[in-house]
Design an enzyme around this catalytic site. Sequence first.
Site, PDB file in Angstrom:
ATOM      1  N   CYS A 163     -37.634  15.741   1.855  1.00 58.32           N
ATOM      2  CA  CYS A 163     -38.957  15.150   1.634  1.00 58.32           C
ATOM      3  C   CYS A 163     -39.273  14.011   2.592  1.00 58.32           C
ATOM      4  O   CYS A 163     -40.369  13.447   2.545  1.00 58.32           O
ATOM      5  CB  CYS A 163     -39.065  14.671   0.188  1.00 58.32           C
ATOM      6  SG  CYS A 163     -38.709  15.985  -0.998  1.00 58.32           S
ATOM      7  N   HIS A 302     -43.384   6.563  -1.743  1.00 57.22           N
ATOM      8  CA  HIS A 302     -42.938   7.950  -1.910  1.00 57.22           C
ATOM      9  C   HIS A 302     -43.449   8.456  -3.257  1.00 57.22           C
ATOM     10  O   HIS A 302     -43.955   9.564  -3.353  1.00 57.22           O
ATOM     11  CB  HIS A 302     -41.415   8.023  -1.817  1.00 57.22           C
ATOM     12  CG  HIS A 302     -40.880   9.407  -1.781  1.00 57.22           C
ATOM     13  ND1 HIS A 302     -41.266  10.333  -0.841  1.00 57.22           N
ATOM     14  CD2 HIS A 302     -39.979  10.047  -2.578  1.00 57.22           C
ATOM     15  CE1 HIS A 302     -40.633  11.481  -1.046  1.00 57.22           C
ATOM     16  NE2 HIS A 302     -39.850  11.329  -2.103  1.00 57.22           N
ATOM     17  N   GLU A 313     -37.498   3.213  -6.379  1.00 59.68           N
ATOM     18  CA  GLU A 313     -38.380   2.734  -5.314  1.00 59.68           C
ATOM     19  C   GLU A 313     -38.954   1.365  -5.662  1.00 59.68           C
ATOM     20  O   GLU A 313     -39.098   0.502  -4.792  1.00 59.68           O
ATOM     21  CB  GLU A 313     -39.503   3.734  -5.042  1.00 59.68           C
ATOM     22  CG  GLU A 313     -40.280   3.400  -3.778  1.00 59.68           C
ATOM     23  CD  GLU A 313     -41.245   4.480  -3.327  1.00 59.68           C
ATOM     24  OE1 GLU A 313     -41.774   4.374  -2.199  1.00 59.68           O
ATOM     25  OE2 GLU A 313     -41.472   5.447  -4.097  1.00 59.68           O
ATOM     26  N   LYS A 334     -49.348  11.277  -3.933  1.00 65.14           N
ATOM     27  CA  LYS A 334     -48.889  12.447  -4.691  1.00 65.14           C
ATOM     28  C   LYS A 334     -49.581  12.549  -6.044  1.00 65.14           C
ATOM     29  O   LYS A 334     -49.556  13.610  -6.673  1.00 65.14           O
ATOM     30  CB  LYS A 334     -47.375  12.410  -4.851  1.00 65.14           C
ATOM     31  CG  LYS A 334     -46.616  12.557  -3.537  1.00 65.14           C
ATOM     32  CD  LYS A 334     -45.106  12.468  -3.744  1.00 65.14           C
ATOM     33  CE  LYS A 334     -44.356  12.603  -2.419  1.00 65.14           C
ATOM     34  NZ  LYS A 334     -44.526  11.413  -1.549  1.00 65.14           N
ATOM     35  N   HIS A 339     -46.614  16.887  -4.458  1.00 67.44           N
ATOM     36  CA  HIS A 339     -45.545  16.613  -3.489  1.00 67.44           C
ATOM     37  C   HIS A 339     -45.493  17.740  -2.473  1.00 67.44           C
ATOM     38  O   HIS A 339     -45.104  18.858  -2.790  1.00 67.44           O
ATOM     39  CB  HIS A 339     -44.222  16.491  -4.229  1.00 67.44           C
ATOM     40  CG  HIS A 339     -43.125  15.904  -3.398  1.00 67.44           C
ATOM     41  ND1 HIS A 339     -43.199  15.750  -2.036  1.00 67.44           N
ATOM     42  CD2 HIS A 339     -41.895  15.422  -3.757  1.00 67.44           C
ATOM     43  CE1 HIS A 339     -42.084  15.208  -1.586  1.00 67.44           C
ATOM     44  NE2 HIS A 339     -41.280  15.001  -2.608  1.00 67.44           N
ATOM     45  N   PHE A 397     -33.913  14.267  -0.497  1.00 67.51           N
ATOM     46  CA  PHE A 397     -32.621  14.711  -1.020  1.00 67.51           C
ATOM     47  C   PHE A 397     -31.559  14.557   0.066  1.00 67.51           C
ATOM     48  O   PHE A 397     -31.807  14.826   1.248  1.00 67.51           O
ATOM     49  CB  PHE A 397     -32.682  16.180  -1.436  1.00 67.51           C
ATOM     50  CG  PHE A 397     -33.345  16.430  -2.764  1.00 67.51           C
ATOM     51  CD1 PHE A 397     -33.803  15.405  -3.568  1.00 67.51           C
ATOM     52  CD2 PHE A 397     -33.496  17.727  -3.230  1.00 67.51           C
ATOM     53  CE1 PHE A 397     -34.408  15.653  -4.791  1.00 67.51           C
ATOM     54  CE2 PHE A 397     -34.090  18.003  -4.455  1.00 67.51           C
ATOM     55  CZ  PHE A 397     -34.548  16.964  -5.241  1.00 67.51           C
TER      56      PHE A 397
END
Length: 420
Positions: A163, A302, A313, A334, A339, A397
Amino acid sequence: MSRRVVVTGMGAVTPIGIGIKAFWDGIRQGKCGFAPITKFDASEYRCKLAAEVKEFQSENYMDKKAARRMEAFCQYAVAAAGEAIQDAALDMEQEDAYRIGCFVGSGVGSLQAMEREHTRLLEKGPGRVNPLFVPLMISNMAAGNVSIAYGLKGKSLNAVTACATGTNSIGEAFRAIQYGEIDVCVAGGTESAVTPLGIAGFAALTALSNSTDPNRCSLPFDRDRSGFVMGEGAGIVVLEELEHAKSRGAHIYAEVLGYGCSSDAWHITSPAEDGSGAARAMLGALADGGVQPEELTYINAHGTGTKHNDLVETRAIKLAFGAHAAALRINSTKSLIGHLLGAAGAVELIVCVKAIQEGFLHKTAGLQETEEEMNLNYCRESYEEEVPYALSNSLGFGGHNASILIGRYNPSVSQERKMR
Protein backbone atom coordinates in the site's frame (compact mmCIF):
# COMPACT_ATOMS: atom_id res chain seq x y z
CA MET A 1 23.75 19.93 -4.27
CA SER A 2 20.45 18.64 -5.65
CA ARG A 3 18.00 19.88 -8.23
CA ARG A 4 14.53 21.17 -7.41
CA VAL A 5 11.56 19.11 -8.55
CA VAL A 6 8.07 20.36 -9.32
CA VAL A 7 4.69 18.90 -10.27
CA THR A 8 3.59 19.99 -13.75
CA GLY A 9 0.83 17.50 -14.62
CA MET A 10 -1.74 15.24 -12.98
CA GLY A 11 -4.13 12.49 -14.06
CA ALA A 12 -6.58 10.30 -12.17
CA VAL A 13 -8.99 7.40 -12.58
CA THR A 14 -11.00 7.02 -9.36
CA PRO A 15 -14.26 5.61 -7.96
CA ILE A 16 -15.73 9.13 -7.71
CA GLY A 17 -14.66 10.44 -11.08
CA ILE A 18 -12.42 9.88 -14.08
CA GLY A 19 -10.09 12.79 -14.72
CA ILE A 20 -8.72 15.35 -12.30
CA LYS A 21 -11.67 17.73 -12.60
CA ALA A 22 -14.32 15.09 -11.93
CA PHE A 23 -12.26 13.58 -9.13
CA TRP A 24 -11.60 16.89 -7.40
CA ASP A 25 -15.20 18.03 -7.81
CA GLY A 26 -16.19 14.81 -6.06
CA ILE A 27 -13.70 15.45 -3.26
CA ARG A 28 -14.99 18.98 -2.72
CA GLN A 29 -18.58 17.72 -2.67
CA GLY A 30 -17.77 14.96 -0.18
CA LYS A 31 -18.89 12.34 -2.69
CA CYS A 32 -18.37 8.72 -1.63
CA GLY A 33 -17.68 5.94 -4.11
CA PHE A 34 -19.02 2.96 -2.14
CA ALA A 35 -21.65 0.58 -3.51
CA PRO A 36 -22.39 -3.16 -3.74
CA ILE A 37 -19.78 -5.10 -5.72
CA THR A 38 -20.78 -5.52 -9.36
CA LYS A 39 -17.64 -7.09 -10.86
CA PHE A 40 -18.61 -10.54 -9.59
CA ASP A 41 -21.32 -12.19 -7.52
CA ALA A 42 -20.38 -11.34 -3.94
CA SER A 43 -23.52 -12.79 -2.31
CA GLU A 44 -21.54 -15.47 -0.47
CA TYR A 45 -18.69 -13.16 0.57
CA ARG A 46 -18.43 -11.50 3.96
CA CYS A 47 -17.53 -8.22 2.26
CA LYS A 48 -20.15 -6.99 -0.16
CA LEU A 49 -19.12 -3.38 -0.81
CA ALA A 50 -16.30 -1.86 -2.82
CA ALA A 51 -15.33 1.44 -4.44
CA GLU A 52 -15.28 0.45 -8.10
CA VAL A 53 -14.29 2.66 -11.03
CA LYS A 54 -17.48 3.39 -12.93
CA GLU A 55 -18.12 4.08 -16.63
CA PHE A 56 -14.50 3.57 -17.70
CA GLN A 57 -14.27 2.91 -21.43
CA SER A 58 -10.77 1.88 -22.48
CA GLU A 59 -11.32 2.89 -26.11
CA ASN A 60 -11.53 6.52 -24.96
CA TYR A 61 -7.85 6.35 -23.97
CA MET A 62 -6.20 3.81 -26.28
CA ASP A 63 -6.94 1.79 -29.40
CA LYS A 64 -8.86 -1.45 -29.04
CA LYS A 65 -5.93 -3.67 -30.01
CA ALA A 66 -3.72 -2.13 -27.31
CA ALA A 67 -6.53 -2.40 -24.75
CA ARG A 68 -6.93 -6.13 -25.42
CA ARG A 69 -3.29 -6.61 -24.43
CA MET A 70 -3.78 -4.88 -21.10
CA GLU A 71 -5.56 -5.82 -17.91
CA ALA A 72 -7.61 -3.17 -16.08
CA PHE A 73 -4.76 -1.99 -13.85
CA CYS A 74 -2.69 -1.17 -16.94
CA GLN A 75 -5.59 0.47 -18.73
CA TYR A 76 -6.19 2.75 -15.75
CA ALA A 77 -2.49 3.67 -15.65
CA VAL A 78 -2.33 4.47 -19.37
CA ALA A 79 -5.48 6.61 -19.11
CA ALA A 80 -4.26 8.56 -16.07
CA ALA A 81 -0.78 8.97 -17.55
CA GLY A 82 -2.23 10.32 -20.78
CA GLU A 83 -4.17 12.94 -18.86
CA ALA A 84 -1.10 13.88 -16.80
CA ILE A 85 1.13 14.23 -19.88
CA GLN A 86 -1.49 16.33 -21.65
CA ASP A 87 -2.00 18.42 -18.51
CA ALA A 88 1.75 19.05 -18.37
CA ALA A 89 1.71 20.06 -22.08
CA LEU A 90 4.67 17.72 -22.53
CA ASP A 91 5.48 17.48 -26.25
CA MET A 92 7.48 14.29 -26.74
CA GLU A 93 8.60 15.43 -30.18
CA GLN A 94 10.42 18.30 -28.51
CA GLU A 95 11.95 16.21 -25.72
CA ASP A 96 14.83 13.77 -25.36
CA ALA A 97 12.84 10.61 -24.61
CA TYR A 98 15.82 9.08 -22.81
CA ARG A 99 15.58 11.88 -20.21
CA ILE A 100 11.95 11.09 -19.38
CA GLY A 101 11.35 8.27 -16.90
CA CYS A 102 8.36 6.14 -16.03
CA PHE A 103 7.91 5.05 -12.40
CA VAL A 104 4.44 3.49 -12.20
CA GLY A 105 3.79 0.76 -9.66
CA SER A 106 1.07 -1.72 -8.79
CA GLY A 107 0.90 -3.62 -5.54
CA VAL A 108 -0.93 -6.65 -6.93
CA GLY A 109 -0.88 -6.72 -10.74
CA SER A 110 -3.74 -8.63 -12.32
CA LEU A 111 -5.57 -11.05 -10.06
CA GLN A 112 -8.16 -11.23 -12.85
CA ALA A 113 -5.64 -12.83 -15.20
CA MET A 114 -4.52 -15.26 -12.49
CA GLU A 115 -8.08 -16.34 -11.72
CA ARG A 116 -9.10 -16.64 -15.37
CA GLU A 117 -6.07 -18.61 -16.53
CA HIS A 118 -6.03 -20.87 -13.48
CA THR A 119 -9.60 -21.86 -14.26
CA ARG A 120 -8.64 -22.48 -17.89
CA LEU A 121 -5.67 -24.58 -16.79
CA LEU A 122 -7.85 -26.79 -14.59
CA GLU A 123 -10.72 -27.11 -17.06
CA LYS A 124 -8.89 -27.29 -20.40
CA GLY A 125 -5.30 -28.19 -19.63
CA PRO A 126 -1.93 -26.40 -19.83
CA GLY A 127 -2.02 -26.09 -23.60
CA ARG A 128 -4.95 -23.70 -23.43
CA VAL A 129 -3.40 -21.09 -21.13
CA ASN A 130 -3.25 -17.70 -22.86
CA PRO A 131 0.23 -17.11 -24.36
CA LEU A 132 0.03 -13.54 -23.03
CA PHE A 133 -0.89 -14.62 -19.50
CA VAL A 134 2.41 -13.60 -17.92
CA PRO A 135 2.74 -10.13 -19.52
CA LEU A 136 -0.92 -9.49 -18.73
CA MET A 137 -0.47 -10.44 -15.07
CA ILE A 138 2.84 -9.07 -13.85
CA SER A 139 2.76 -5.77 -11.99
CA ASN A 140 5.61 -4.07 -13.88
CA MET A 141 3.49 -3.98 -17.03
CA ALA A 142 1.79 -0.80 -15.83
CA ALA A 143 5.12 1.01 -16.22
CA GLY A 144 5.83 -0.96 -19.37
CA ASN A 145 2.55 -0.10 -21.05
CA VAL A 146 2.71 3.56 -20.05
CA SER A 147 6.24 3.89 -21.40
CA ILE A 148 5.26 2.15 -24.66
CA ALA A 149 2.09 4.23 -25.08
CA TYR A 150 3.87 7.56 -24.70
CA GLY A 151 7.44 6.83 -25.83
CA LEU A 152 9.13 7.28 -22.44
CA LYS A 153 12.65 5.86 -22.84
CA GLY A 154 14.34 7.01 -19.63
CA LYS A 155 14.72 5.11 -16.39
CA SER A 156 11.67 2.91 -15.80
CA LEU A 157 10.82 1.30 -12.47
CA ASN A 158 8.02 -0.65 -10.82
CA ALA A 159 8.14 -0.17 -7.05
CA VAL A 160 6.11 -2.84 -5.24
CA THR A 161 5.71 -1.95 -1.57
CA ALA A 162 2.10 -3.00 -1.06
CA CYS A 163 0.00 0.00 0.00
CA ALA A 164 3.03 2.31 -0.07
CA THR A 165 3.66 1.60 -3.77
CA GLY A 166 2.29 4.86 -5.18
CA THR A 167 4.14 6.98 -2.65
CA ASN A 168 7.42 5.12 -3.15
CA SER A 169 7.06 5.39 -6.94
CA ILE A 170 6.69 9.17 -6.77
CA GLY A 171 9.37 9.48 -4.10
CA GLU A 172 11.88 7.49 -6.12
CA ALA A 173 11.05 9.57 -9.21
CA PHE A 174 11.76 12.68 -7.13
CA ARG A 175 15.16 11.27 -6.17
CA ALA A 176 16.05 10.28 -9.75
CA ILE A 177 15.35 13.82 -10.96
CA GLN A 178 17.18 15.38 -8.00
CA TYR A 179 20.29 13.40 -8.82
CA GLY A 180 20.16 14.15 -12.54
CA GLU A 181 19.39 10.66 -13.84
CA ILE A 182 16.35 12.04 -15.68
CA ASP A 183 14.72 15.46 -16.14
CA VAL A 184 11.07 14.43 -16.18
CA CYS A 185 9.19 11.43 -14.77
CA VAL A 186 5.68 10.11 -15.23
CA ALA A 187 5.08 8.57 -11.81
CA GLY A 188 2.36 7.08 -9.65
CA GLY A 189 0.40 3.95 -8.91
CA THR A 190 -2.47 1.87 -10.26
CA GLU A 191 -4.62 -1.00 -9.05
CA SER A 192 -7.67 -3.10 -9.90
CA ALA A 193 -8.10 -5.85 -7.34
CA VAL A 194 -11.87 -6.02 -6.85
CA THR A 195 -11.93 -9.70 -7.76
CA PRO A 196 -13.11 -12.85 -5.98
CA LEU A 197 -9.58 -13.74 -4.84
CA GLY A 198 -8.73 -10.17 -3.88
CA ILE A 199 -11.85 -9.67 -1.78
CA ALA A 200 -11.71 -13.17 -0.24
CA GLY A 201 -8.02 -12.82 0.59
CA PHE A 202 -8.25 -9.47 2.34
CA ALA A 203 -11.45 -10.56 4.09
CA ALA A 204 -9.69 -13.66 5.40
CA LEU A 205 -7.13 -11.32 6.96
CA THR A 206 -10.07 -9.52 8.63
CA ALA A 207 -8.78 -6.35 6.94
CA LEU A 208 -12.03 -5.48 5.12
CA SER A 209 -15.13 -3.82 6.48
CA ASN A 210 -18.16 -6.12 6.58
CA SER A 211 -20.59 -3.21 6.62
CA THR A 212 -23.44 -3.30 4.12
CA ASP A 213 -24.17 0.42 4.53
CA PRO A 214 -22.37 2.51 1.87
CA ASN A 215 -22.57 5.51 4.19
CA ARG A 216 -20.99 3.73 7.17
CA CYS A 217 -18.37 1.39 5.73
CA SER A 218 -15.05 3.23 5.30
CA LEU A 219 -14.60 4.99 8.65
CA PRO A 220 -11.00 6.08 9.25
CA PHE A 221 -10.34 7.20 12.84
CA ASP A 222 -13.94 6.47 13.89
CA ARG A 223 -14.51 4.24 16.91
CA ASP A 224 -16.87 2.09 14.80
CA ARG A 225 -14.29 1.42 12.09
CA SER A 226 -14.08 -2.26 11.15
CA GLY A 227 -11.68 -2.40 8.21
CA PHE A 228 -11.01 -0.81 4.85
CA VAL A 229 -13.14 -0.90 1.72
CA MET A 230 -11.38 -2.03 -1.45
CA GLY A 231 -11.06 0.67 -4.07
CA GLU A 232 -9.47 0.76 -7.51
CA GLY A 233 -8.06 3.28 -9.96
CA ALA A 234 -4.86 5.14 -10.77
CA GLY A 235 -3.09 8.35 -9.90
CA ILE A 236 -0.26 9.71 -12.05
CA VAL A 237 1.79 12.90 -11.78
CA VAL A 238 4.41 14.45 -14.03
CA LEU A 239 7.44 15.46 -11.98
CA GLU A 240 9.96 17.76 -13.60
CA GLU A 241 13.27 19.41 -12.83
CA LEU A 242 12.51 23.04 -12.16
CA GLU A 243 14.73 24.64 -14.81
CA HIS A 244 13.44 22.19 -17.42
CA ALA A 245 9.88 23.13 -16.52
CA LYS A 246 10.63 26.85 -16.62
CA SER A 247 12.43 26.59 -19.95
CA ARG A 248 9.32 25.28 -21.67
CA GLY A 249 6.88 27.52 -19.81
CA ALA A 250 5.18 24.69 -17.94
CA HIS A 251 2.50 25.40 -15.37
CA ILE A 252 3.83 24.51 -11.91
CA TYR A 253 1.29 23.14 -9.44
CA ALA A 254 3.55 22.57 -6.44
CA GLU A 255 7.09 21.63 -5.46
CA VAL A 256 8.16 18.25 -4.11
CA LEU A 257 10.34 19.07 -1.11
CA GLY A 258 11.12 15.89 0.79
CA TYR A 259 10.83 12.12 0.86
CA GLY A 260 11.23 9.85 3.85
CA CYS A 261 11.16 6.06 4.18
CA SER A 262 11.62 3.48 6.90
CA SER A 263 10.86 -0.14 7.70
CA ASP A 264 9.16 -1.31 10.87
CA ALA A 265 11.00 -4.67 10.78
CA TRP A 266 8.19 -5.85 13.00
CA HIS A 267 5.38 -7.90 11.42
CA ILE A 268 4.16 -8.92 7.97
CA THR A 269 0.85 -7.03 8.27
CA SER A 270 0.81 -4.98 11.49
CA PRO A 271 2.70 -1.71 11.98
CA ALA A 272 5.07 -1.30 14.90
CA GLU A 273 2.92 -0.68 17.99
CA ASP A 274 4.56 2.58 19.05
CA GLY A 275 4.42 4.16 15.60
CA SER A 276 8.18 4.69 15.54
CA GLY A 277 8.64 3.55 11.93
CA ALA A 278 5.99 5.84 10.47
CA ALA A 279 7.24 8.70 12.67
CA ARG A 280 10.74 8.25 11.26
CA ALA A 281 9.44 8.42 7.67
CA MET A 282 7.51 11.63 8.39
CA LEU A 283 10.46 13.29 10.11
CA GLY A 284 12.75 12.14 7.31
CA ALA A 285 10.58 13.83 4.69
CA LEU A 286 10.47 17.06 6.69
CA ALA A 287 14.23 17.08 7.25
CA ASP A 288 14.85 16.32 3.58
CA GLY A 289 12.75 19.32 2.65
CA GLY A 290 14.23 21.65 5.25
CA VAL A 291 10.85 22.20 6.90
CA GLN A 292 10.49 22.29 10.68
CA PRO A 293 7.75 20.07 12.17
CA GLU A 294 5.92 23.07 13.62
CA GLU A 295 5.68 24.62 10.13
CA LEU A 296 3.47 21.78 8.89
CA THR A 297 -0.30 22.22 9.21
CA TYR A 298 -1.74 19.32 7.17
CA ILE A 299 -1.26 15.56 6.87
CA ASN A 300 -3.09 13.34 4.39
CA ALA A 301 -3.01 10.20 6.50
CA HIS A 302 -2.77 6.60 5.39
CA GLY A 303 -6.00 6.29 7.41
CA THR A 304 -7.31 2.92 6.27
CA GLY A 305 -10.13 2.47 8.76
CA THR A 306 -8.67 -0.66 10.32
CA LYS A 307 -8.51 -0.77 14.10
CA HIS A 308 -4.75 -1.10 14.30
CA ASN A 309 -3.61 1.20 11.51
CA ASP A 310 -5.47 4.30 12.63
CA LEU A 311 -4.39 3.93 16.24
CA VAL A 312 -0.72 3.36 15.36
CA GLU A 313 -0.67 6.19 12.81
CA THR A 314 -2.06 8.49 15.50
CA ARG A 315 0.73 7.39 17.84
CA ALA A 316 3.25 8.00 15.06
CA ILE A 317 2.01 11.54 14.48
CA LYS A 318 2.18 12.29 18.21
CA LEU A 319 5.67 10.81 18.41
CA ALA A 320 6.89 12.83 15.43
CA PHE A 321 5.26 16.15 16.27
CA GLY A 322 4.89 16.17 20.02
CA ALA A 323 2.62 18.96 21.28
CA HIS A 324 2.28 20.34 17.73
CA ALA A 325 0.28 17.23 16.75
CA ALA A 326 -2.80 18.81 18.32
CA ALA A 327 -2.60 21.71 15.86
CA LEU A 328 -2.44 19.56 12.72
CA ARG A 329 -5.32 18.99 10.31
CA ILE A 330 -5.39 15.27 9.49
CA ASN A 331 -7.76 13.67 6.98
CA SER A 332 -8.15 10.40 5.12
CA THR A 333 -9.09 10.35 1.44
CA LYS A 334 -9.91 6.65 1.87
CA SER A 335 -13.09 7.75 3.64
CA LEU A 336 -14.34 8.85 0.19
CA ILE A 337 -12.74 6.47 -2.33
CA GLY A 338 -11.71 3.44 -0.30
CA HIS A 339 -8.25 1.90 -0.29
CA LEU A 340 -6.70 1.85 -3.75
CA LEU A 341 -3.77 -0.28 -2.52
CA GLY A 342 -0.82 0.44 -4.84
CA ALA A 343 -2.58 3.51 -6.26
CA ALA A 344 -3.59 4.99 -2.91
CA GLY A 345 -0.52 7.10 -2.19
CA ALA A 346 -0.44 8.56 -5.70
CA VAL A 347 -4.10 9.62 -5.67
CA GLU A 348 -3.67 11.03 -2.17
CA LEU A 349 -0.65 13.06 -3.27
CA ILE A 350 -2.84 14.59 -5.96
CA VAL A 351 -5.28 15.56 -3.20
CA CYS A 352 -2.37 17.25 -1.40
CA VAL A 353 -1.42 19.21 -4.52
CA LYS A 354 -5.01 20.39 -4.97
CA ALA A 355 -5.23 21.29 -1.27
CA ILE A 356 -2.21 23.57 -1.65
CA GLN A 357 -3.59 25.05 -4.86
CA GLU A 358 -7.08 25.78 -3.60
CA GLY A 359 -6.70 26.04 0.16
CA PHE A 360 -9.24 23.29 0.74
CA LEU A 361 -9.02 20.32 3.11
CA HIS A 362 -11.76 17.74 2.68
CA LYS A 363 -13.52 16.19 5.63
CA THR A 364 -12.95 12.61 6.71
CA ALA A 365 -16.34 11.33 5.64
CA GLY A 366 -18.37 9.32 8.12
CA LEU A 367 -16.27 10.34 11.12
CA GLN A 368 -18.46 10.76 14.18
CA GLU A 369 -16.75 9.69 17.41
CA THR A 370 -13.15 8.62 18.00
CA GLU A 371 -11.49 6.69 20.80
CA GLU A 372 -9.74 8.04 23.88
CA GLU A 373 -6.17 7.81 22.53
CA MET A 374 -7.21 9.10 19.11
CA ASN A 375 -7.77 12.71 20.10
CA LEU A 376 -6.29 14.66 17.18
CA ASN A 377 -8.11 16.80 14.59
CA TYR A 378 -9.14 14.27 11.94
CA CYS A 379 -11.26 16.80 10.00
CA ARG A 380 -14.85 16.02 10.87
CA GLU A 381 -15.62 18.99 8.64
CA SER A 382 -13.88 20.47 5.62
CA TYR A 383 -11.70 23.57 5.94
CA GLU A 384 -11.06 26.51 3.65
CA GLU A 385 -7.62 27.78 4.65
CA GLU A 386 -4.12 28.35 3.38
CA VAL A 387 -2.05 25.16 3.06
CA PRO A 388 1.65 26.02 2.70
CA TYR A 389 2.86 22.42 3.07
CA ALA A 390 1.25 18.99 2.88
CA LEU A 391 2.58 15.63 4.04
CA SER A 392 1.23 12.43 2.50
CA ASN A 393 1.67 9.16 4.41
CA SER A 394 1.56 5.56 3.20
CA LEU A 395 2.10 2.37 5.19
CA GLY A 396 2.39 -1.03 3.51
CA PHE A 397 2.25 -4.67 4.53
CA GLY A 398 5.76 -5.85 5.32
CA GLY A 399 6.48 -2.72 7.35
CA HIS A 400 7.01 -0.22 4.52
CA ASN A 401 6.59 3.41 5.61
CA ALA A 402 6.80 6.29 3.13
CA SER A 403 6.06 10.00 3.36
CA ILE A 404 6.27 12.78 0.77
CA LEU A 405 6.36 16.47 1.62
CA ILE A 406 5.15 19.00 -0.93
CA GLY A 407 4.78 22.75 -0.75
CA ARG A 408 3.70 25.79 -2.66
CA TYR A 409 6.20 26.63 -5.38
CA ASN A 410 8.22 29.70 -4.41
CA PRO A 411 10.23 31.12 -7.34
CA SER A 412 12.23 33.38 -5.02
CA VAL A 413 13.95 30.42 -3.33
CA SER A 414 17.45 29.77 -4.69
CA GLN A 415 17.64 27.16 -7.43
CA GLU A 416 19.98 24.75 -5.67
CA ARG A 417 18.90 22.99 -2.50
CA LYS A 418 21.42 21.29 -0.25
CA MET A 419 20.95 17.59 0.36
CA ARG A 420 20.12 16.78 3.96
